[in-house]
Scaffold this active site. Structure first.
Site, PDB file in Angstrom:
ATOM      1  NE  ARG A 225      -4.168  -1.622   0.072  1.00 27.95           N
ATOM      2  CZ  ARG A 225      -4.263  -2.652  -0.796  1.00 27.95           C
ATOM      3  NH1 ARG A 225      -3.318  -2.874  -1.692  1.00 27.95           N
ATOM      4  NH2 ARG A 225      -5.322  -3.438  -0.794  1.00 27.95           N
ATOM      5  CG  HIS A 273      -3.332  -0.797  -6.871  1.00 28.14           C
ATOM      6  ND1 HIS A 273      -3.763  -0.231  -5.699  1.00 28.14           N
ATOM      7  CD2 HIS A 273      -3.333  -2.136  -6.641  1.00 28.14           C
ATOM      8  CE1 HIS A 273      -4.024  -1.186  -4.812  1.00 28.14           C
ATOM      9  NE2 HIS A 273      -3.773  -2.356  -5.368  1.00 28.14           N
TER      10      HIS A 273
HETATM   11  P1  NDP Z   1      -1.423 -11.747   4.893  1.00 28.28           P
HETATM   12  O1  NDP Z   1      -2.370 -11.278   5.946  1.00 28.28           O
HETATM   13  O2  NDP Z   1      -1.482 -13.170   4.454  1.00 28.28           O
HETATM   14  O3  NDP Z   1       0.080 -11.480   5.361  1.00 28.28           O
HETATM   15  C1  NDP Z   1       0.456 -10.334   6.060  1.00 28.28           C
HETATM   16  C2  NDP Z   1       1.864 -10.538   6.616  1.00 28.28           C
HETATM   17  O4  NDP Z   1       2.284  -9.324   7.233  1.00 28.28           O
HETATM   18  C3  NDP Z   1       1.926 -11.628   7.699  1.00 28.28           C
HETATM   19  O5  NDP Z   1       3.110 -12.364   7.566  1.00 28.28           O
HETATM   20  C4  NDP Z   1       1.926 -10.813   9.005  1.00 28.28           C
HETATM   21  O6  NDP Z   1       2.585 -11.462  10.074  1.00 28.28           O
HETATM   22  C5  NDP Z   1       2.734  -9.603   8.560  1.00 28.28           C
HETATM   23  N1  NDP Z   1       2.464  -8.462   9.440  1.00 28.28           N
HETATM   24  C6  NDP Z   1       1.299  -7.806   9.655  1.00 28.28           C
HETATM   25  N2  NDP Z   1       1.471  -6.822  10.557  1.00 28.28           N
HETATM   26  C7  NDP Z   1       2.768  -6.875  10.933  1.00 28.28           C
HETATM   27  C8  NDP Z   1       3.553  -6.120  11.840  1.00 28.28           C
HETATM   28  N3  NDP Z   1       3.039  -5.108  12.569  1.00 28.28           N
HETATM   29  N4  NDP Z   1       4.850  -6.466  11.988  1.00 28.28           N
HETATM   30  C9  NDP Z   1       5.383  -7.483  11.283  1.00 28.28           C
HETATM   31  N5  NDP Z   1       4.696  -8.234  10.389  1.00 28.28           N
HETATM   32  C10 NDP Z   1       3.397  -7.919  10.218  1.00 28.28           C
HETATM   33  O7  NDP Z   1      -1.637 -10.771   3.657  1.00 28.28           O
HETATM   34  P2  NDP Z   1      -1.376 -11.080   2.107  1.00 28.28           P
HETATM   35  O8  NDP Z   1      -0.028 -11.687   1.966  1.00 28.28           O
HETATM   36  O9  NDP Z   1      -2.542 -11.791   1.535  1.00 28.28           O
HETATM   37  O10 NDP Z   1      -1.399  -9.590   1.497  1.00 28.28           O
HETATM   38  C11 NDP Z   1      -0.474  -8.617   1.925  1.00 28.28           C
HETATM   39  C12 NDP Z   1      -0.847  -7.249   1.365  1.00 28.28           C
HETATM   40  O11 NDP Z   1      -0.517  -7.162  -0.023  1.00 28.28           O
HETATM   41  C13 NDP Z   1      -2.332  -6.889   1.377  1.00 28.28           C
HETATM   42  O12 NDP Z   1      -2.746  -6.486   2.668  1.00 28.28           O
HETATM   43  C14 NDP Z   1      -2.405  -5.783   0.357  1.00 28.28           C
HETATM   44  O13 NDP Z   1      -2.180  -4.544   1.003  1.00 28.28           O
HETATM   45  C15 NDP Z   1      -1.245  -6.076  -0.589  1.00 28.28           C
HETATM   46  N6  NDP Z   1      -1.721  -6.456  -1.928  1.00 28.28           N
HETATM   47  C16 NDP Z   1      -1.441  -5.633  -2.985  1.00 28.28           C
HETATM   48  C17 NDP Z   1      -1.838  -5.960  -4.258  1.00 28.28           C
HETATM   49  C18 NDP Z   1      -1.468  -5.129  -5.413  1.00 28.28           C
HETATM   50  O14 NDP Z   1      -1.981  -5.324  -6.507  1.00 28.28           O
HETATM   51  N7  NDP Z   1      -0.561  -4.191  -5.283  1.00 28.28           N
HETATM   52  C19 NDP Z   1      -2.593  -7.189  -4.529  1.00 28.28           C
HETATM   53  C20 NDP Z   1      -2.801  -7.997  -3.359  1.00 28.28           C
HETATM   54  C21 NDP Z   1      -2.387  -7.626  -2.110  1.00 28.28           C
HETATM   55  P3  NDP Z   1       2.012 -12.839  10.699  1.00 28.28           P
HETATM   56  O15 NDP Z   1       2.216 -13.879   9.606  1.00 28.28           O
HETATM   57  O16 NDP Z   1       2.848 -13.098  11.878  1.00 28.28           O
HETATM   58  O17 NDP Z   1       0.555 -12.588  10.970  1.00 28.28           O
HETATM   59  C1  OXD Z   2      -5.473  -6.225  -3.035  1.00 29.07           C
HETATM   60  C2  OXD Z   2      -5.199  -5.241  -4.058  1.00 29.07           C
HETATM   61  O1  OXD Z   2      -5.287  -5.935  -1.869  1.00 29.07           O
HETATM   62  O2  OXD Z   2      -5.660  -5.400  -5.183  1.00 29.07           O
HETATM   63  O3  OXD Z   2      -5.921  -7.331  -3.422  1.00 29.07           O
HETATM   64  O4  OXD Z   2      -4.468  -4.292  -3.817  1.00 29.07           O
END
Ligand code: NDP
Ligand code: OXD
Length: 310
Positions: A225, A273
């Site tokens: 993000r 994006h």
């Molecule tokens: P997940 O919820 O599966 O993974 C999030 C990861 O971040 C986990 O490993 C979590 O740790 C870690 N995390 C969260 N908060 C913290 C913190 N405070 N400190 C350290 N680690 C932290 O999410 P996804 O992998 O499915 O997606 C990740 C992000 O990717 C989405 O939220 C979205 O913003 C972005 N995205 C962007 C897209 C694009 O087109 N640009 C498309 C899809 C997603 P833990 O495993 O310990 O919980």
């Molecule tokens: C998502 C995105 O979070 O598209 O899936 O950014």
């Protein structure tokens, strides 16, 4: 059962056939004109719902995000409490993100931006190439997407580390957590990839301090993000040479305003994006499964913890 689609800019017709293949009698309604009786709405499928709108459906059983991120839902101060919310965990989204991250890691690793600028100036010059084992990758967020990217990058021979809230045991990936872990990982990361959810804890995480903790000349890829990055700090780090290149897919304001300095910065590659899309042909079955779970009052797949913020 009635599903309400709330997503400006997305064509709801693309979802009708794939969703009805899974649930033939699904009553699909579209906000704003086709809501009907708000009492009848069981489930909402949404991207960036207008604030206050979700609270107007008294019998809502689930809120399903059309995206992996859910901050666009949690920002609503009138979010109905007690209604389960699920982020999207979709194989198509994962494949798209892995492709994007691999493409950008290889671009930076193989110095593609420098070759493109040499092409523009008619320069024929070989640039020194590094072995993948000498290019250290650090991934912020080792969840569904970060973990999948890490696994594939390991196969290219890159040393891969990842930072997450809880420590992980993923083959070939060195796991870090906590603030000390963050800085321990940053100081040995040549290409940093951000795949964190946006929460109050992760907002502005890529600032002068964390960018400054990377080895000089490191590169970053932000596919999470825009609010993870402090824009001015990134520009300053690029101008000073602390960061030598950045791929940015996401921005504080989208579309990125035309006057924003990111557009013309020579060391930034930007995308609108576009890293990973939610495609009905892949995501409809996951969403249909969650609609059925919601109606049966079963836990959702990808149900988020509202207090944690992801
Ligand atoms: P997940 O919820 O599966 O993974 C999030 C990861 O971040 C986990 O490993 C979590 O740790 C870690 N995390 C969260 N908060 C913290 C913190 N405070 N400190 C350290 N680690 C932290 O999410 P996804 O992998 O499915 O997606 C990740 C992000 O990717 C989405 O939220 C979205 O913003 C972005 N995205 C962007 C897209 C694009 O087109 N640009 C498309 C899809 C997603 P833990 O495993 O310990 O919980
Ligand atoms: C998502 C995105 O979070 O598209 O899936 O950014």
């Amino acid at each position: 059962m009635a599903l309400l689609f709330i997503c400006e800019g997305e064509d709801p017709r693309a979802w009708e056939t794939p969703l009805r293949t899974e649930i033939p009698d699904l009553d699909i309604r579209v906000w704003p004109d086709g809501v009907g009786n708000p009492d009848e709405i069981d489930v909402v499928l949404t991207w960036k719902p207008p604030r206050g709108l979700l609270a107007t459906f008294p019998n809502l059983k689930a809120i399903l995000s059309l995206a992996a991120g859910i901050e666009h839902i949690l920002r609503d101060p009138e979010l109905p409490s007690g209604v389960p919310i699920a982020r999207l965990i979709d194989p198509g989204l994962k494949t798209g993100m892995v492709e994007f991250v691999v493409m950008e890691v290889l671009r930076h690793h193989r110095r593609e931006p420098e070759y493109r600028s040499q092409q523009l100036s008619g320069d024929w010059k070989l640039l020194r190439q590094k072995l993948s084992r000498d290019r250290r990758i650090g991934i912020l967020g080792l969840g569904h997407l970060g973990g999948a990217c890490g696994e594939i990058l390991c196969r290219f021979g890159f040393p891969v580390s990842g930072w997450s809230r809880s420590s992980k045991n993923l083959a070939g990936i060195t796991s870090y957590s906590g603030e000390d872990g963050l800085f321990a990982m940053l100081e040995q990361t040549d290409i940093l990839i951000c795949l964190l959810p946006l929460t109050p804890d992760t907002e502005d995480i890529l600032d002068a301090t964390t960018l400054g903790a990377l080895p000089r000349g490191a590169m970053i890829i932000n596919a999470a993000r825009g609010k993870h990055v402090v824009d001015d700090d990134l520009i300053a780090a690029l101008n000073s040479g602390q960061i030598s290149g950045a791929t940015l897919d996401v921005f504080r304001e989208e579309p990125l305003p035309s006057h924003h300095p990111f557009w013309s910065h020579p060391d930034i590659i930007l995308y609108p994006h576009a890293a990973a899309w939610t495609l009905p042909e892949s995501a409809a079955s996951v969403i249909a499964d969650n609609i059925i779970r919601a109606v049966k009052a079963e836990p959702l797949f990808g149900q988020i913890d509202v207090r944690r913020g992801y």
